[in-house]
Design a protein around this motif. Structure first.
Motif, short mmCIF file in Angstrom:
data_model
loop_
_atom_site.label_atom_id
_atom_site.label_comp_id
_atom_site.label_asym_id
_atom_site.label_seq_id
_atom_site.Cartn_x
_atom_site.Cartn_y
_atom_site.Cartn_z
N GLY A 108 -31.46 -20.97 -43.44
CA GLY A 108 -30.67 -21.66 -42.43
C GLY A 108 -30.39 -23.12 -42.70
O GLY A 108 -30.64 -23.98 -41.84
N SER A 109 -29.90 -23.43 -43.89
CA SER A 109 -29.45 -24.79 -44.18
C SER A 109 -28.47 -24.74 -45.35
O SER A 109 -28.29 -23.69 -45.97
CB SER A 109 -30.63 -25.71 -44.55
N LEU A 110 -27.87 -25.88 -45.63
CA LEU A 110 -27.00 -26.00 -46.79
C LEU A 110 -27.84 -26.52 -47.94
O LEU A 110 -27.94 -27.72 -48.18
CB LEU A 110 -25.83 -26.95 -46.47
N LEU A 111 -28.48 -25.60 -48.64
CA LEU A 111 -29.34 -25.98 -49.75
C LEU A 111 -28.55 -26.78 -50.79
O LEU A 111 -27.34 -26.60 -50.92
CB LEU A 111 -29.94 -24.72 -50.38
N PRO A 112 -29.25 -27.73 -51.46
CA PRO A 112 -30.71 -27.93 -51.52
C PRO A 112 -31.28 -28.79 -50.38
O PRO A 112 -32.47 -29.10 -50.39
CB PRO A 112 -30.89 -28.63 -52.86
N GLU A 130 -23.47 -31.97 -40.50
CA GLU A 130 -23.23 -30.53 -40.60
C GLU A 130 -24.48 -29.81 -41.05
O GLU A 130 -25.43 -30.41 -41.56
CB GLU A 130 -22.08 -30.23 -41.58
N THR A 131 -24.48 -28.51 -40.83
CA THR A 131 -25.53 -27.65 -41.33
C THR A 131 -24.88 -26.31 -41.67
O THR A 131 -23.67 -26.22 -41.76
CB THR A 131 -26.68 -27.49 -40.31
N GLY A 132 -25.69 -25.28 -41.85
CA GLY A 132 -25.09 -24.00 -42.20
C GLY A 132 -26.12 -23.02 -42.71
O GLY A 132 -27.30 -23.08 -42.34
N VAL A 133 -25.67 -22.13 -43.58
CA VAL A 133 -26.55 -21.09 -44.10
C VAL A 133 -26.25 -20.88 -45.57
O VAL A 133 -25.11 -21.04 -46.01
CB VAL A 133 -26.37 -19.77 -43.31
N THR A 134 -27.29 -20.55 -46.32
CA THR A 134 -27.16 -20.28 -47.75
C THR A 134 -27.77 -18.93 -48.08
O THR A 134 -28.89 -18.64 -47.66
CB THR A 134 -27.86 -21.36 -48.59
N ILE A 135 -27.02 -18.11 -48.81
CA ILE A 135 -27.58 -16.89 -49.39
C ILE A 135 -28.07 -17.27 -50.78
O ILE A 135 -27.32 -17.84 -51.58
CB ILE A 135 -26.53 -15.77 -49.48
N ALA A 152 -20.70 -23.38 -43.69
CA ALA A 152 -21.02 -24.67 -43.09
C ALA A 152 -20.39 -24.79 -41.71
O ALA A 152 -19.33 -24.21 -41.44
CB ALA A 152 -20.55 -25.81 -43.99
N THR A 153 -21.06 -25.56 -40.84
CA THR A 153 -20.53 -25.83 -39.51
C THR A 153 -20.92 -27.24 -39.09
O THR A 153 -22.01 -27.70 -39.42
CB THR A 153 -21.07 -24.80 -38.48
N PRO A 154 -20.04 -27.97 -38.38
CA PRO A 154 -20.41 -29.30 -37.90
C PRO A 154 -21.54 -29.22 -36.88
O PRO A 154 -21.68 -28.23 -36.16
CB PRO A 154 -19.11 -29.81 -37.23
N ILE A 155 -22.34 -30.28 -36.81
CA ILE A 155 -23.34 -30.42 -35.74
C ILE A 155 -22.74 -31.37 -34.71
O ILE A 155 -22.51 -32.54 -34.99
CB ILE A 155 -24.67 -30.99 -36.26
N THR A 156 -22.47 -30.86 -33.52
CA THR A 156 -21.85 -31.66 -32.47
C THR A 156 -22.92 -32.20 -31.52
O THR A 156 -24.08 -31.78 -31.55
CB THR A 156 -20.83 -30.84 -31.67
N GLU A 157 -22.52 -33.09 -30.64
CA GLU A 157 -23.43 -33.66 -29.65
C GLU A 157 -23.84 -32.62 -28.60
O GLU A 157 -24.75 -32.87 -27.80
CB GLU A 157 -22.78 -34.86 -28.96
#
Length: 319
Positions: A108-112, A130-135, A152-157
């Motif tokens: 559950g992140s944009l590695l590394p 932003e954050t996101g997911v990595t396979i 990836a997706t933005p992290i909003t307030e």
């Protein structure tokens, strides 16, 4: 393909659902042993186990994957692939070597960035945009395998760990199903090596981190409240009671908040309630708007329900 699926919490449910729907043969579901839960502390099956049993899939719940007899039982499945999603147990190298077509993880992140146990929480706390997911491929070193695909997706307030968790879980499932389709049809999965110079670690959350320090900025406290929703939930003391803060945001000028640089804001003691509609609290820098909270023994409630129920007045203080 013949797949072993290793997962435990709600985060891991969508991917298992997706793999079942795609027609793969789930030859074993690895999930953590049932744990005591609720007021009665009755043993409760994990969300992944519940889904597996609903589909008649074989479930295996060892306390550890290190014993030779456990590894032999896993090897007996003749699995082609091992898929991991928030399993929660260390997977030894001999187990990683069992599947003939590799081991893959939903992280559950944009590695590394944000290897480790709490990537979503740490991304919010750090103020990431932003954050996101990595396979990724699973290797013995923590979250260090080659990357196969990302979302990836933005992290909003308005985002909390819960809202991002749900989106990342859903999109991670989609990416994993797509990856397995590619592996099945082409026989390989193109991947990219992680840049070790960009690695950060998302250390496990501690309950001791939950307490609010009102001398911090409103920006940082908003991140803390949102990052700790739904667990462990940020806490503050009000009238000698410890309450939970479920949602808060930096107060905007149009909410009637004094600017951080104004004499009104500057003269306020951190933790003081400066306005009750909306509920605004002075911080070390800026003003925090509290929108949802919970008193001991009570239910989650809006700030206005709290104001009325606790007879809150301007000048009252959170500690």
């Amino acid at each position: 393909m013949r797949i072993i699926y290793a997962g435990t919490p709600e985060f891991a449910v969508p991917a298992l659902q997706g793999l079942i729907a795609a027609g793969h043969e789930i030859v074993m579901v690895l999930t953590q042993p049932d744990r005591p839960s609720g007021r009665g502390m009755q043993l409760k099956a994990s969300p992944v186990k519940q889904l597996a049993l609903a589909h008649g899939l074989p479930v295996f719940q060892p306390e550890s994957l290190k014993p030779a007899e456990v590894q032999a039982q896993i090897a007996a499945t003749d699995a082609e692939v091992l898929i991991v999603a928030a399993y929660g147990l260390i997977i030894p190298t001999p187990v990683l070597n069992i599947p003939t077509r590799g081991c893959y993880n939903i992280h559950g992140s944009l590695l590394p960035r944000w290897r480790g146990a709490a990537p979503i929480h740490r991304a919010i706390l750090a103020g990431d945009s932003e954050t996101g997911v990595t396979i990724m491929e699973v290797v013995p070193k923590l979250d260090a395998g080659n990357m196969i695909s990302k979302w990836a997706t933005p992290i909003t307030e308005a985002d909390t760990t819960q809202t991002l968790h749900d989106a990342i879980s859903r999109e991670g499932a989609r990416l994993m199903v797509e990856a397995m389709h590619t592996l099945q049809t082409s026989g390989q999965l193109p991947s990219q090596v992680q840049d070790e110079s960009l690695v950060t670690y998302a250390h496990k959350l501690e309950k001791s981190e939950a307490g609010i320090d009102w001398t911090q900025s409103a920006v940082q406290l908003s991140r803390q409240v949102r990052a700790f929703n739904p667990f462990p939930v940020a806490t503050a003391r009000f009238k000698e009671q410890v309450c939970k803060l479920w949602f808060a945001q930096v107060a905007q000028a149009d909410a009637g908040a004094p600017a951080a640089t104004s004499p009104v804001a500057g003269s306020q003691i951190a933790g003081n309630i400066v306005q009750i509609q909306p509920l605004l609290v002075a911080c070390g820098e800026g003003v925090l708007q509290i929108d949802e909270l919970q008193m001991p023994g009570g239910k989650r409630q809006t700030a206005q329900q709290f104001v009325h129920g606790q007879h809150v007045q301007v000048g009252d203080r959170f500690f």
